[in-house]
Design a protein around this motif. Structure first.
Motif, PDB file in Angstrom:
ATOM      1  N   LYS A 138       0.940  -1.272   0.011  1.00 19.71           N
ATOM      2  CA  LYS A 138      -0.062  -0.080   0.015  1.00 19.71           C
ATOM      3  C   LYS A 138       0.995   1.413   0.014  1.00 19.71           C
ATOM      4  O   LYS A 138       0.515   2.284  -0.613  1.00 19.71           O
ATOM      5  N   LEU A 139       1.964   1.297   0.767  1.00 19.59           N
ATOM      6  CA  LEU A 139       2.842   2.375   0.933  1.00 19.59           C
ATOM      7  C   LEU A 139       3.521   2.784  -0.682  1.00 19.59           C
ATOM      8  O   LEU A 139       3.689   3.931  -1.052  1.00 19.59           O
ATOM      9  N   ALA A 140       3.933   1.494  -1.329  1.00 16.33           N
ATOM     10  CA  ALA A 140       4.604   1.863  -2.649  1.00 16.33           C
ATOM     11  C   ALA A 140       3.492   2.081  -3.340  1.00 16.33           C
ATOM     12  O   ALA A 140       3.900   3.379  -4.185  1.00 16.33           O
ATOM     13  N   CYS A 144       3.668   5.998  -5.522  1.00 19.34           N
ATOM     14  CA  CYS A 144       3.523   6.180  -6.888  1.00 19.34           C
ATOM     15  C   CYS A 144       2.431   7.185  -7.461  1.00 19.34           C
ATOM     16  O   CYS A 144       2.581   7.911  -8.212  1.00 19.34           O
ATOM     17  N   VAL A 145       1.254   7.129  -6.568  1.00 17.86           N
ATOM     18  CA  VAL A 145       0.306   7.831  -6.995  1.00 17.86           C
ATOM     19  C   VAL A 145       0.545   9.245  -6.570  1.00 17.86           C
ATOM     20  O   VAL A 145       0.366  10.288  -7.353  1.00 17.86           O
ATOM     21  N   ALA A 146       1.222   9.453  -5.382  1.00 18.64           N
ATOM     22  CA  ALA A 146       1.726  10.775  -5.077  1.00 18.64           C
ATOM     23  C   ALA A 146       2.564  11.406  -6.051  1.00 18.64           C
ATOM     24  O   ALA A 146       2.732  12.652  -6.267  1.00 18.64           O
ATOM     25  N   ILE A 170      11.350   8.016   2.677  1.00 20.65           N
ATOM     26  CA  ILE A 170      10.290   7.084   3.107  1.00 20.65           C
ATOM     27  C   ILE A 170      10.765   5.630   2.803  1.00 20.65           C
ATOM     28  O   ILE A 170      10.499   4.633   3.660  1.00 20.65           O
ATOM     29  N   GLY A 171      11.310   5.206   1.555  1.00 13.77           N
ATOM     30  CA  GLY A 171      11.592   3.996   1.364  1.00 13.77           C
ATOM     31  C   GLY A 171      12.710   3.513   2.202  1.00 13.77           C
ATOM     32  O   GLY A 171      12.706   2.328   2.792  1.00 13.77           O
ATOM     33  N   GLN A 172      13.617   4.152   2.804  1.00 17.28           N
ATOM     34  CA  GLN A 172      14.792   3.673   3.510  1.00 17.28           C
ATOM     35  C   GLN A 172      14.307   3.402   5.065  1.00 17.28           C
ATOM     36  O   GLN A 172      14.604   2.502   5.488  1.00 17.28           O
ATOM     37  N   ALA A 173      13.121   4.244   5.357  1.00 14.47           N
ATOM     38  CA  ALA A 173      12.525   3.810   6.727  1.00 14.47           C
ATOM     39  C   ALA A 173      11.607   2.735   6.837  1.00 14.47           C
ATOM     40  O   ALA A 173      11.654   1.898   7.662  1.00 14.47           O
ATOM     41  N   TYR A 174      10.656   2.611   5.456  1.00 15.36           N
ATOM     42  CA  TYR A 174       9.756   1.645   5.817  1.00 15.36           C
ATOM     43  C   TYR A 174       9.637   0.595   4.738  1.00 15.36           C
ATOM     44  O   TYR A 174       8.740  -0.490   4.684  1.00 15.36           O
ATOM     45  N   ILE A 319      15.629   2.380  -2.625  1.00 14.95           N
ATOM     46  CA  ILE A 319      15.492   2.072  -4.095  1.00 14.95           C
ATOM     47  C   ILE A 319      14.135   1.591  -4.388  1.00 14.95           C
ATOM     48  O   ILE A 319      13.686   2.113  -5.321  1.00 14.95           O
ATOM     49  N   ASN A 320      13.498   0.817  -3.379  1.00 12.91           N
ATOM     50  CA  ASN A 320      12.151   0.417  -3.448  1.00 12.91           C
ATOM     51  C   ASN A 320      11.223   1.750  -3.507  1.00 12.91           C
ATOM     52  O   ASN A 320      10.324   1.697  -4.288  1.00 12.91           O
ATOM     53  N   GLY A 321      11.587   2.772  -2.693  1.00 15.46           N
ATOM     54  CA  GLY A 321      10.798   3.984  -2.524  1.00 15.46           C
ATOM     55  C   GLY A 321      10.966   4.625  -4.018  1.00 15.46           C
ATOM     56  O   GLY A 321       9.695   4.995  -4.628  1.00 15.46           O
ATOM     57  N   VAL A 322      12.225   4.790  -4.591  1.00 16.31           N
ATOM     58  CA  VAL A 322      12.415   5.507  -5.653  1.00 16.31           C
ATOM     59  C   VAL A 322      11.752   4.823  -6.952  1.00 16.31           C
ATOM     60  O   VAL A 322      11.272   5.269  -7.894  1.00 16.31           O
ATOM     61  N   ASN A 323      11.750   3.371  -6.947  1.00 11.20           N
ATOM     62  CA  ASN A 323      11.088   2.548  -7.857  1.00 11.20           C
ATOM     63  C   ASN A 323       9.591   2.852  -8.043  1.00 11.20           C
ATOM     64  O   ASN A 323       9.211   2.871  -9.080  1.00 11.20           O
ATOM     65  N   ALA A 324       9.072   3.044  -6.766  1.00 11.61           N
ATOM     66  CA  ALA A 324       7.500   3.232  -6.864  1.00 11.61           C
ATOM     67  C   ALA A 324       7.480   4.629  -7.304  1.00 11.61           C
ATOM     68  O   ALA A 324       6.474   4.712  -8.384  1.00 11.61           O
ATOM     69  N   ALA A 325       8.352   5.503  -7.153  1.00 12.81           N
ATOM     70  CA  ALA A 325       7.985   6.933  -7.604  1.00 12.81           C
ATOM     71  C   ALA A 325       8.279   7.080  -9.204  1.00 12.81           C
ATOM     72  O   ALA A 325       7.781   7.538  -9.834  1.00 12.81           O
ATOM     73  N   VAL A 326       9.544   6.132  -9.733  1.00 14.25           N
ATOM     74  CA  VAL A 326       9.611   6.239 -10.912  1.00 14.25           C
ATOM     75  C   VAL A 326       8.289   5.602 -11.752  1.00 14.25           C
ATOM     76  O   VAL A 326       8.301   6.117 -12.731  1.00 14.25           O
ATOM     77  N   VAL A 327       7.879   4.616 -11.246  1.00 18.10           N
ATOM     78  CA  VAL A 327       6.345   4.459 -11.873  1.00 18.10           C
ATOM     79  C   VAL A 327       5.440   5.423 -11.887  1.00 18.10           C
ATOM     80  O   VAL A 327       4.788   5.665 -12.981  1.00 18.10           O
TER      81      VAL A 327
END
Length: 384
Positions: A138-140, A144-146, A170-174, A319-327
Motif C-alpha cells: 500500500k505504501l509503494a 506512485c500515486v503521490a 520514506i523507502g529507507q525507513a519503511y 531504491i524500493n521507494g524510488v522505484n515506486a516513484a519512477v512508476v
C-alpha cells in the motif's frame, strides 16, 4: 567479441524502432531485456533505472549504456551506445540536410502522428508492468500515486528531484529488504570520474579559443548539467547556442529530434551540423559525442559500486521507494507529454486500444506494431 556483436544487434534494432522519447525507451528496454531476452530481472533493471534517474545526462541512453556495460563490460557499453544512437544520428543528419522539404508535408506528419500513438501503447504497457512489480504494498502504491499527482500538478525538474528524494527517504525507513543477498563492491572506478572533472573544469577555459573546441565544450556542459534528459535539455541548449542560430532553425531541429527514433539528445547532431558550416559532419559528430560523454563517464565510475550499495538493507529500501516513484514518473509522462500530444480524437484513442490488444493479447513484435501505426497514421492523414 560475439557478446558485443549480440549487444550491438539488439540495440541497433531498438535504435531503429524506439520512438516516443525517454519514457518509451525505458519501456522498450524493459520489454526487450527483461521480458523477452531475460538478460536481467525486473529488480536489477529497476536498480539501473534508479541510478540513471539520480545522475545528470540523458537518462534513457544511460540506462542502455549501463545495460551494455553489465552484459559485456566497456566494449558492451560502447556497442549498446553505438547501436542505439547510430540510427538517430543518421536520420538527424539527413533531416539537417533536407529538413525544409520534409517538414510540413501531409504524409510525413501522418507518419509521425502514428508513431506518437505507438508511444502511448509502449509507455502504458511499461507503466502497468512496473506498477505490478514495484507497487505491491500500500505504501509503494501511495508513493506512485503521490509522485504522479505532484508531477501532473507541478511539472518541473525541481518537482521530480524532490519527489524522488522524498520517496527515497520514506523507502529507507519503511520499505527495507533485510534479506537482500550481500554483493561485494568492486569499488568506485576513479578514472572516468577524474576525466569528468578535468573536462568539466577545463573545457570552458579552452572554449575561449572558439571553433570546434568551443562547440565541444558547450555540448559537454549541456550533458553535464541536465538531469532527466529528453525535453529538459531544450532550455539549456537554447541558452548555450541560441544566439548563434535563428529560432526557426533551432525549433526545426527540436521537432526533428522528436520525430526520429532513439535518444532525443541527438538533437545535438542537428545543432552541431548547423553550428559548424566549415565542417558540418565533424561538428555534428563532436556535438553528439560531447553531449553524451558526461553521463556515460559517471555511469562507468559509479556502476559497480552502486550494484553493491543497492543490496544493503537501508539503500535497498530507498531504491524500493524510488522505484515506486519512477512508476509515478512514467504514469505522469504517459499523460504529459505522451498522451496529450498524440491522442487528439476518438479515432486516435481507438487505435491506441487496438495497439494495446495487439501487443498484449496477440503478442505482436514491436516491428509489426511500428508498421501498423505508420500505415494507420499515413492513411488517416491522406484521408483527412
Amino acid at each position: 567479441m560475439s557478446n558485443s556483436v549480440s549487444i550491438l544487434k539488439q540495440f541497433f534494432i531498438l535504435g531503429c524502432l524506439s520512438f516516443g522519447g525517454p519514457a518509451a525507451h525505458i519501456g522498450y528496454f524493459r520489454q526487450t531485456f527483461v521480458e523477452r531476452l531475460k538478460w536481467l530481472t525486473d529488480a536489477e533493471y529497476a536498480q539501473i533505472v534508479a541510478l540513471c534517474q539520480f545522475l545528470p545526462g540523458p537518462a534513457s541512453s544511460q540506462v542502455g549504456f549501463a545495460l551494455g556495460y553489465r552484459r559485456g563490460g566497456l566494449l558492451g557499453a560502447l556497442s549498446a551506445f553505438v547501436g542505439f544512437t547510430t540510427p538517430s544520428i543518421l536520420l538527424m543528419l539527413g533531416l539537417a540536410i533536407a529538413s525544409s522539404s520534409l517538414m510540413g508535408t501531409t504524409w510525413f506528419e501522418g507518419l509521425m502522428h502514428g508513431l506518437k500513438l505507438l508511444a502511448v501503447v509502449v509507455v502504458a504497457d511499461a507503466t502497468l508492468g512496473m506498477y505490478r512489480n514495484f507497487c505491491t504494498s500500500k505504501l509503494a502504491a501511495a508513493l506512485c500515486v503521490a509522485t504522479a499527482a505532484a508531477l501532473l500538478t507541478l511539472p518541473s525538474l525541481i518537482t521530480q528531484m524532490l519527489v524522488l528524494a522524498v520517496a527515497a527517504a520514506i523507502g529507507q525507513a519503511y520499505l527495507k529488504n533485510n534479506d537482500q543477498p550481500q554483493v561485494a563492491s568492486q569499488g568506485i572506478n576513479w578514472w572516468p570520474l577524474l576525466l569528468f572533472v578535468v573536462l568539466f573544469v577545463s573545457l570552458p577555459l579552452l572554449a575561449k579559443s572558439g571553433g570546434l573546441t568551443a562547440l565541444f565544450g558547450d555540448f559537454f556542459q549541456a550533458g553535464a548539467l541536465v538531469f532527466g534528459g529528453g525535453h529538459v535539455v531544450l532550455p539549456l541548449l537554447q541558452k548555450l547556442v541560441g544566439a548563434q542560430l535563428s529560432s526557426d532553425v533551432f525549433l526545426t531541429g527540436y521537432a526533428a529530434a522528436q520525430a526520429v527514433p532513439g535518444p532525443m539528445f541527438t538533437f545535438a547532431t542537428f545543432l552541431g551540423y548547423e553550428l559548424a558550416p566549415q565542417a558540418p559532419i565533424l561538428g555534428a559528430l563532436l556535438a553528439t559525442a560531447a553531449v553524451f560523454l558526461p553521463g556515460f563517464l559517471l555511469i562507468l565510475g559509479l556502476f559497480n559500486h552502486w550494484q553493491a550499495l543497492a543490496n544493503s538493507p537501508r539503500l535497498s529500501g530507498a531504491i524500493n521507494g524510488v522505484n515506486a516513484a519512477v512508476v509515478g514518473l512514467l504514469l505522469a509522462a504517459l499523460y504529459q507529454p505522451v498522451f496529450v500530444s498524440a491522442v487528439l480524437n476518438a479515432t486516435d484513442m481507438a487505435l491506441v486500444v487496438v495497439g494495446i490488444y495487439l501487443l498484449k493479447r496477440q503478442q505482436w513484435a514491436i516491428l509489426w506494431l511500428v508498421l501498423f501505426f505508420i500505415v494507420s497514421g499515413v492513411g488517416l492523414s491522406l484521408l483527412a
